[in-house]
Design an enzyme around this catalytic site. Sequence first.
Site, mmCIF file in Angstrom:
data_model
loop_
_atom_site.group_PDB
_atom_site.id
_atom_site.type_symbol
_atom_site.label_atom_id
_atom_site.label_comp_id
_atom_site.label_asym_id
_atom_site.label_seq_id
_atom_site.Cartn_x
_atom_site.Cartn_y
_atom_site.Cartn_z
ATOM 1 N N GLU A 49 0.798 -1.224 0.000
ATOM 2 C CA GLU A 49 0.000 0.000 0.000
ATOM 3 C C GLU A 49 0.836 1.282 0.000
ATOM 4 O O GLU A 49 0.298 2.374 -0.186
ATOM 5 C CB GLU A 49 -0.937 -0.006 1.212
ATOM 6 C CG GLU A 49 -2.045 -1.057 1.096
ATOM 7 C CD GLU A 49 -2.994 -1.061 2.278
ATOM 8 O OE1 GLU A 49 -2.593 -0.582 3.353
ATOM 9 O OE2 GLU A 49 -4.120 -1.548 2.120
ATOM 10 N N GLU B 285 6.800 -21.934 7.783
ATOM 11 C CA GLU B 285 7.342 -21.030 8.792
ATOM 12 C C GLU B 285 8.485 -21.679 9.563
ATOM 13 O O GLU B 285 9.278 -20.983 10.206
ATOM 14 C CB GLU B 285 6.255 -20.577 9.755
ATOM 15 C CG GLU B 285 5.758 -21.621 10.723
ATOM 16 C CD GLU B 285 4.823 -21.020 11.764
ATOM 17 O OE1 GLU B 285 5.046 -21.286 12.946
ATOM 18 O OE2 GLU B 285 3.894 -20.277 11.387
#
Length: 311
Positions: A91, A122
């Site tokens: 963004e 992960e």
Amino acid sequence: MTPPRHDVAVRVDSPTEARNPRTGDIDRLSTLEVLRLINTEDHLVPDAVAAVLPELARAADLAVVALRAGGRVHYVGAGTSGRLATLDAAELVPTFNSPPDWFVAHHAGGREALVHAVEDVEDQATSGAAEIRQHAAPGDVVLGVTASGRTPFVLAALAEARLLGASTVLVSNNPSAPAPVDVDVLIAVDTGPEAIAGSTRMKAGSSQKLVLTSFSTAVMVRLGRTYSNLMVSMRATNAKLRGRTVRILREATGLPEHECTTALTDAGGDLKVALVHLLSGAPAALAAEALEITQGHVRQALSRLSPGATG
């Protein structure tokens, strides 16, 4: 990639994994009561973030220095943490017209893991280290996000960044645990146990969103990507945003719409050039030159053109 292991379990000692004594009867409540209980827990998040603002400021200052010197900021995360980091990085380009390589997100499992849960990514420490070894450089900032404070992908990335000579920041929701790797800034946000034990997409995720958004916005402000509290660096990529550029000019200058529209046209659509032109009275070409010299910082450009009149 190493295939997932189903015979290995790790006990995570973190407040986010504990049972919340305030929500033990949540499954006995009405829908509205469930929502009120979750909302009550959510109200704890802003104060938890407020408690780590000094550390967050140190991290933001590291990023400002790095970006001014031509470096980059790398976000590293897995699961919810990685998705939030990816969202924040994405963004910044349309909001502040920042160069697309200023903020780079590294998510365990890559693009597929952004929309689907991918097993065990992960836990792949070697992948985290390799990701940073390939993409980071000395002088960069590497910011890892992990609710538990122990995600191997993230910690290995931070350790590798340290070896490369990059500055390192760890954001976690496990304040009782010491930093598992040596980092320059540890931001441990104490959001406590989740409404649903272990569901770190809730308070921990909310706090990470606040931390990341505050961090990146502070960096953009310090780098002159705003004027006052206006998004003067934004990219007008659609009709709504083109309308917003005119409104921003009106709010910043107090001039009527037709003058702002004309100035924007004369500036070739560049909002900052139009703004400096209108506020200083200098021709658009001189406004553009002043902005070039000051790396796009409106107040500094105004100071060059009209000393003492920076608004």
